[in-house]
Design a protein around this motif. Structure first.
Motif, PDB file in Angstrom:
ATOM      1  N   LEU A 119      42.170  30.811  40.800  1.00 21.94           N
ATOM      2  CA  LEU A 119      42.318  32.223  41.167  1.00 21.94           C
ATOM      3  C   LEU A 119      42.245  33.117  39.933  1.00 21.94           C
ATOM      4  CD1 LEU A 119      43.204  34.364  43.387  1.00 21.94           C
ATOM      5  CD2 LEU A 119      45.512  33.988  42.524  1.00 21.94           C
ATOM      6  N   ALA A 120      42.998  32.746  38.888  1.00 21.89           N
ATOM      7  CA  ALA A 120      43.049  33.570  37.680  1.00 21.89           C
ATOM      8  C   ALA A 120      41.675  33.650  37.021  1.00 21.89           C
ATOM      9  CB  ALA A 120      44.080  33.010  36.705  1.00 21.89           C
ATOM     10  N   LEU A 121      41.005  32.510  36.888  1.00 20.29           N
ATOM     11  CA  LEU A 121      39.708  32.502  36.211  1.00 20.29           C
ATOM     12  C   LEU A 121      38.661  33.276  37.002  1.00 20.29           C
ATOM     13  CD1 LEU A 121      39.530  28.821  34.877  1.00 20.29           C
ATOM     14  CD2 LEU A 121      40.158  30.895  33.644  1.00 20.29           C
ATOM     15  N   SER A 122      38.634  33.082  38.327  1.00 25.78           N
ATOM     16  CA  SER A 122      37.601  33.773  39.096  1.00 25.78           C
ATOM     17  C   SER A 122      37.824  35.278  39.057  1.00 25.78           C
ATOM     18  CB  SER A 122      37.557  33.257  40.534  1.00 25.78           C
ATOM     19  OG  SER A 122      38.742  33.585  41.196  1.00 25.78           O
ATOM     20  N   ALA A 123      39.101  35.716  39.051  1.00 26.60           N
ATOM     21  CA  ALA A 123      39.363  37.159  38.990  1.00 26.60           C
ATOM     22  C   ALA A 123      39.069  37.716  37.597  1.00 26.60           C
ATOM     23  CB  ALA A 123      40.815  37.437  39.373  1.00 26.60           C
TER      24      ALA A 123
ATOM     25  N   ASN B 248      42.684  39.551  50.076  1.00 31.35           N
ATOM     26  CA  ASN B 248      43.986  40.106  49.718  1.00 31.35           C
ATOM     27  C   ASN B 248      44.367  39.567  48.328  1.00 31.35           C
ATOM     28  OD1 ASN B 248      46.594  40.941  49.440  1.00 31.35           O
ATOM     29  ND2 ASN B 248      47.329  40.054  51.367  1.00 31.35           N
ATOM     30  N   THR B 249      43.661  40.079  47.303  1.00 30.42           N
ATOM     31  CA  THR B 249      43.835  39.530  45.959  1.00 30.42           C
ATOM     32  C   THR B 249      45.239  39.762  45.423  1.00 30.42           C
ATOM     33  OG1 THR B 249      41.570  40.285  45.687  1.00 30.42           O
ATOM     34  CG2 THR B 249      42.595  39.293  43.778  1.00 30.42           C
ATOM     35  N   VAL B 250      45.806  40.939  45.709  1.00 27.00           N
ATOM     36  CA  VAL B 250      47.154  41.232  45.203  1.00 27.00           C
ATOM     37  C   VAL B 250      48.153  40.231  45.791  1.00 27.00           C
ATOM     38  CG1 VAL B 250      48.895  43.008  44.893  1.00 27.00           C
ATOM     39  CG2 VAL B 250      46.501  43.654  45.056  1.00 27.00           C
ATOM     40  N   GLY B 251      48.020  39.959  47.093  1.00 26.90           N
ATOM     41  CA  GLY B 251      48.892  38.978  47.738  1.00 26.90           C
ATOM     42  C   GLY B 251      48.702  37.602  47.141  1.00 26.90           C
ATOM     43  N   ALA B 252      47.433  37.228  46.880  1.00 26.66           N
ATOM     44  CA  ALA B 252      47.149  35.925  46.288  1.00 26.66           C
ATOM     45  C   ALA B 252      47.798  35.804  44.916  1.00 26.66           C
ATOM     46  CB  ALA B 252      45.634  35.714  46.178  1.00 26.66           C
TER      47      ALA B 252
END
Lengths: 284, 277
Positions: A119-123, B248-252
Motif C-alpha cells: 500500500l505504502a509503495l504504490s501510493a 478509500n485510500t485514507v481508510g486503507a
C-alpha cells in the motif's frame, strides 16, 4: 567400538521423559499443518498428467507471468546484493552516530506486513505520491510496470543479504587485511582479494534467499503491479486467478512449478550454507 | 570491536576519511529513501485529514471487525504454535533418533514456501472438489472461507517461528540440569516447568512475539482461503486491500498505520529481548 560409542551417546539422552508425547505432538502438527496440504497439491499435480501440465505451463499467459516474476525477482536481487553488501560493510566496519538505529531499520521490511508495504509503495509512486510526483514529470512510470514489481520485491527482501553477511564480516580476522595493508595493497584491492572471498559463501546464501523470497512475494506486489495479464501479472497471482475461475488444474500446475523452484533454491541455499560453515571452520 | 581501530581504512591515511564518509553517506541516503520514507508516508497519509477522520476510519464497522478477527486468529494460532514449538524443541534437542535431520527440514519448509502456495494447497485439500472436501461437506464442517481455514493457513506460515528460537538454545544448554532433576525424582512436567522453562523463557517469548507479528500481518495465504467476505472473513491486511480497491485510500492507510505501529512495537521488543537473551 562405534556401537559402544553410539550407545553411550544415546543412553543418557533417553533418561529424560517425554519422548513419546513431544514426538507425537511434533509429528501430528507437521503432518496435519504442513505435509497434508502439500500432499494435496502434489496429488492434484500428478492427476493432471504430463501433457496437460506442459500445455498449461507453456500457455502464453503463464509464460509471460513466469518471465515477469523471474526478471523482476532478478532485478530485485541484484539491487539487494549491492545494497545489502553496502549496509553490512557500513554497519560492521564504521562507527558513526545513529548506527544502531540504522541497524534496527534493516528489520523493518520483515516486521512490516507485506500488504502495508505494498500500500505504502504504490501510493508513494502514484502520480500524487511523493515519489510519483517527482518521477512522472520526468517520464518515469513505476506503478503498473515491471519496475514497480521489482521495487516491491526488493523492499520485502532487503534484510536477507545484510543479515547473512553481517555476522561473517564481524568474525573476519583483521590480520589478513592488515597484512595486505603493510604489503601496500589498495583498499579496494584488499576488499576484492581478501575480504570478498571470505564473505562470498554467506553472500551467496543471502542472495539465494533474497531471490527465493522475491519469487514468492505476493502481498506487496499485487498492490503496485496493476496486475495486467501478459504485462504485470506475477505467476502466483495467475495461480490464484485460475483458482477463482475453478480451473484447479491450472492453479495446481503453476503452484507446483513455483513449489519446485522454491525447493531447488532451498537445497541450493542449504548447500551454500554448509560451504560457508566449512569455510568458517577452516579460517578459525 | 577493537579491530575497528586497525581497519584497513585507518591504516591507509590517503583513503581514511573520504571513502568511509562516502559509503556511510550512501548507506544513509539509500536507507532513508527505501525504508524510512515509506514508513513515514504511511503515518502521513493516515493522519493527513486529521485525528477525527483517522478515528472515524478505525471505528468504521468493517475495519473494527477486521481488527477483532485478526486478534482472534493470533490468539488461537500463537498458543498452539508455542505448544508445538516447545514440544518439537524438546524432542529434537533431548533425544537422538533416526530421521532427526529430515524432521528438522520438514519443520523449516514453511519458511521457503510462498504463503500463496500454502493457501492454494489448503484450497486443494479442503475445497469442494479437494481431498477432504466431500467428507467435510457430508459432516457439515466449514473450514474454507471461514475462521478455521484462516487459522490453519496462519498456523502453516508461522509454524517454524517458536522452534527456531527455542531449539538452538536448548541444544546449547544441554540436558545436564534436567538429568539431575530426573535422578532427584522429578516428574516430566516438574522438570519442564521448574528447570527447562526458566532457562528458555526469553527465547520462547521472543519466538512468540515474532510469531504473533507474522500471524497478524499474513496476507497471501489468508487471502486465498478467506473468500474475502465483507465484515466476516476479512483480517486487517485483507481489509486494507479491500479499502484500497474501493479507492478509500485514507481508510486503507488508517488501517495500515495500526499494523505499522504494531510492527514498530515488535521491533522495539526485539531489540530489548536480543539484549536480554
Amino acid at each position: 567400538m562405534t556401537t559402544v560409542a553410539a550407545a553411550a551417546r544415546i543412553r543418557p539422552k533417553r533418561v529424560l521423559p517425554g519422548f513419546g508425547l513431544t514426538m507425537g505432538v511434533t509429528l501430528s502438527y507437521v503432518g496435519i499443518i504442513v505435509l497434508l496440504p502439500l500432499a494435496a497439491l502434489v496429488l492434484k499435480g500428478a492427476e493432471i498428467g504430463p501433457e496437460r501440465f506442459f500445455a498449461i505451463m507453456t500457455a502464453p499467459r503463464t509464460l509471460a507471468a513466469l518471465k515477469l516474476t523471474l526478471s523482476a525477482a532478478a532485478m530485485a536481487t541484484a539491487f539487494n546484493a549491492v545494497y545489502g553488501l553496502l549496509m553490512a560493510w557500513v554497519l560492521v566496519r564504521y562507527d558513526f552516530p545513529g548506527k544502531r538505529i540504522l541497524d534496527a531499520l534493516m528489520d523493518i521490511p520483515f516486521a512490516l506486513p507485506t500488504a502495508v508495504a505494498g500500500l505504502a509503495l504504490s501510493a508513494l509512486f502514484a502520480g500524487n505520491g511523493w515519489y510519483g510526483a517527482l518521477l512522472e514529470p520526468m517520464g518515469i512510470q513505476v506503478i503498473f510496470t515491471i519496475w514497480g514489481v521489482a521495487f516491491a520485491m526488493a523492499f520485502t527482501s532487503i534484510p536477507f543479504v545484510v543479515r547473512t553477511v553481517q555476522p561473517v564480516l564481524e568474525d573476519l580476522d583483521p590480520q589478513y587485511e592488515d597484512a595486505a595493508v603493510t604489503l601496500g595493497a589498495h583498499p579496494f584491492t584488499i576488499f576484492r582479494r581478501v575480504v570478498f572471498p571470505a564473505i562470498l559463501p554467506a553472500f551467496m546464501v543471502g542472495v539465494t534467499l533474497s531471490f527465493a523470497r522475491s519469487l514468492g512475494e505476493f502481498g506487496a506486489v499485487v498492490f503496485i503491479a496493476g496486475n495486467l495479464p501478459m504485462k504485470t501479472e506475477i505467476a502466483s497471482l495467475l495461480a490464484v486467478i485460475r483458482l477463482e475461475e475453478y480451473d484447479y488444474n491450472g492453479a495446481a500446475a503453476i503452484a507446483l512449478t513455483l513449489l519446485m523452484i522454491a525447493l531447488v533454491l532451498l537445497v541450493a541455499s542449504n548447500l551454500l550454507q554448509a560451504r560457508a560453515l566449512r569455510y568458517k571452520g577452516r579460517g578459525a | 570491536m577493537s579491530h575497528l581501530d586497525v581497519a584497513p581504512g585507518a591504516l591507509a591515511p590517503r583513503e581514511s576519511r573520504t571513502v568511509p564518509r562516502l559509503l556511510i553517506g550512501l548507506a544513509l541516503v539509500m536507507t532513508a529513501l527505501f525504508v524510512v520514507v515509506p514508513l513515514v508516508y504511511i503515518f502521513h497519509r493516515a493522519f493527513a485529514a486529521g485525528w477525527g477522520v483517522f478515528v472515524r476510519n478505525i471505528l468504521e464497522p468493517g475495519t473494527l471487525h477486521a481488527i477483532w478477527l485478526t486478534a482472534l486468529v493470533a490468539l488461537i494460532t500463537v498458543p498452539l504454535n508455542i505448544g508445538f514449538g516447545v514440544a518439537a524443541a524438546w524432542a529434537l534437542s533431548r533425544f537422538e533418533f533416526r530421521g532427526r535431520k529430515t524432521l528438522l527440514t520438514l519443520i523449516e519448509i514453511p519458511f521457503s514456501i510462498s504463503p500463496i502456495i500454502a493457501g492454494i494447497c489448503y484450497l486443494l485439500l479442503y475445497g469442494r472438489t479437494g481431498l477432504l472436501g466431500p467428507w467435510l461437506n457430508e459432516m457439515d464442517i466449514k473450514i474454507l472461507f471461514a475462521v478455521p481455514g484462516i487459522v490453519l493457513v496462519t498456523m502453516f506460515v508461522t509454524s517454524p517461528f517458536v522452534v527456531r528460537e527455542v531449539l538452538p538454545l536448548m541444544q546449547a544448554q544441554g540436558s545436564e540440569q534436567e538429568q539431575a532433576a530426573v535422578t532427584l525424582g522429578a516428574s516430566g512436567w516438574q522438570i519442564f516447568r521448574r528447570v527447562t522453562l526458566p532457562n528458555i523463557r526469553w527465547a520462547l517469548l521472543y519466538g512468540a512475539v515474532l510469531c504473533s507479528a507474522r500471524a497478524v500481518g499474513e496476507f497471501g495465504g489468508v487471502s486465498v482461503v478467506s473468500g474475502s467476505i465483507r465484515g466476516q472473513t476479512l483480517t486487517l491486511p485483507l481489509q486494507i486491500e479491500l479499502l484500497f480497491n474501493d479507492l478509500n485510500t485514507v481508510g486503507a492507510f488508517a488501517a495500515a498505520s495500526v499494523l505499522t505501529l504494531l510492527a514498530l512495537v515488535v521491533l522495539v521488543l526485539k531489540t530489548v529481548m536480543e539484549a536480554r537473551r
